[in-house]
Design a protein around this motif. Structure first.
Motif, short mmCIF file in Angstrom:
data_model
loop_
_atom_site.label_atom_id
_atom_site.label_comp_id
_atom_site.label_asym_id
_atom_site.label_seq_id
_atom_site.Cartn_x
_atom_site.Cartn_y
_atom_site.Cartn_z
N GLY A 186 -5.64 50.51 -10.92
CA GLY A 186 -5.81 50.09 -12.20
C GLY A 186 -6.00 48.30 -12.23
N GLN A 187 -5.61 47.85 -13.41
CA GLN A 187 -6.06 46.34 -13.42
C GLN A 187 -4.85 45.44 -12.94
OE1 GLN A 187 -5.37 48.17 -15.85
NE2 GLN A 187 -3.75 46.94 -17.07
N GLY A 188 -3.66 46.14 -13.09
CA GLY A 188 -2.41 45.53 -12.73
C GLY A 188 -1.58 44.96 -13.95
N THR A 189 -0.45 44.97 -13.81
CA THR A 189 0.51 44.39 -14.71
C THR A 189 1.32 43.34 -14.19
OG1 THR A 189 1.97 45.10 -16.88
CG2 THR A 189 2.10 46.24 -14.69
N GLN A 190 1.90 42.46 -14.91
CA GLN A 190 2.68 41.29 -14.50
C GLN A 190 4.29 41.87 -14.38
OE1 GLN A 190 1.86 38.40 -12.42
NE2 GLN A 190 4.18 38.37 -12.17
N VAL A 191 4.88 41.69 -13.78
CA VAL A 191 6.31 41.75 -13.60
C VAL A 191 7.03 40.50 -13.28
CG1 VAL A 191 8.52 42.97 -12.81
CG2 VAL A 191 6.42 44.21 -13.58
N THR A 192 7.71 39.93 -13.89
CA THR A 192 8.35 38.63 -13.60
C THR A 192 9.94 38.59 -13.81
OG1 THR A 192 6.67 37.40 -14.28
CG2 THR A 192 8.68 36.18 -13.90
N VAL A 193 10.80 38.69 -12.59
CA VAL A 193 12.10 38.56 -12.65
C VAL A 193 12.69 37.42 -12.21
CG1 VAL A 193 14.00 39.87 -11.85
CG2 VAL A 193 11.96 40.74 -11.69
N SER A 194 13.54 36.91 -13.30
CA SER A 194 14.29 35.49 -13.20
C SER A 194 15.60 35.63 -12.51
CB SER A 194 14.20 34.90 -14.48
OG SER A 194 15.12 35.30 -15.43
#
Length: 112
Positions: A103-111
């Protein structure tokens, strides 16, 4: 033409949860082993979890007990439930049909 589309990424605070989806088209996923991978900035892409055609699962040590991979063959979709997220889980998450397509990817950001 095989196409994998990830969704469900986003921004979440530490301790939170996200559910990623990977919708497949142009292929029937039921006979394939599939996986989730991730790549953080400046790091190599790494395996997060895999699920076989028989629903056997495998996890990276860093996510065991927190992440859960599953599939719904009727919907031709794979999922990754991510709980107790940590800042070090921040990455682009990719789904894959092993040896076939990414797949093209999906961003996950955890603060923190």
């Amino acid at each position: 033409q095989v196409r994998l589309v990830e969704s469900g990424g986003g921004f979440v605070q530490a301790g939170g949860s996200l559910r990623l989806s990977c919708a497949a088209s142009g292929i029937t996923i039921s006979i394939y082993t599939m996986g989730w991978y991730r790549q953080a900035p400046g790091k190599l892409r790494e395996l997060v979890a895999t699920i076989s055609s028989g629903d056997s699962t495998n996890y990276a040590d860093s996510v065991k007990g927190r992440f859960s991979i599953s599939r719904d063959n009727a919907k031709n979709t794979m999922y990754l439930q991510m709980n107790s997220l940590k800042p070090e889980d921040t990455a682009v998450y990719y789904c894959r049909i092993i040896t076939v397509s990414w797949g093209q990817g999906t961003q996950v950001t955890v603060s923190s």
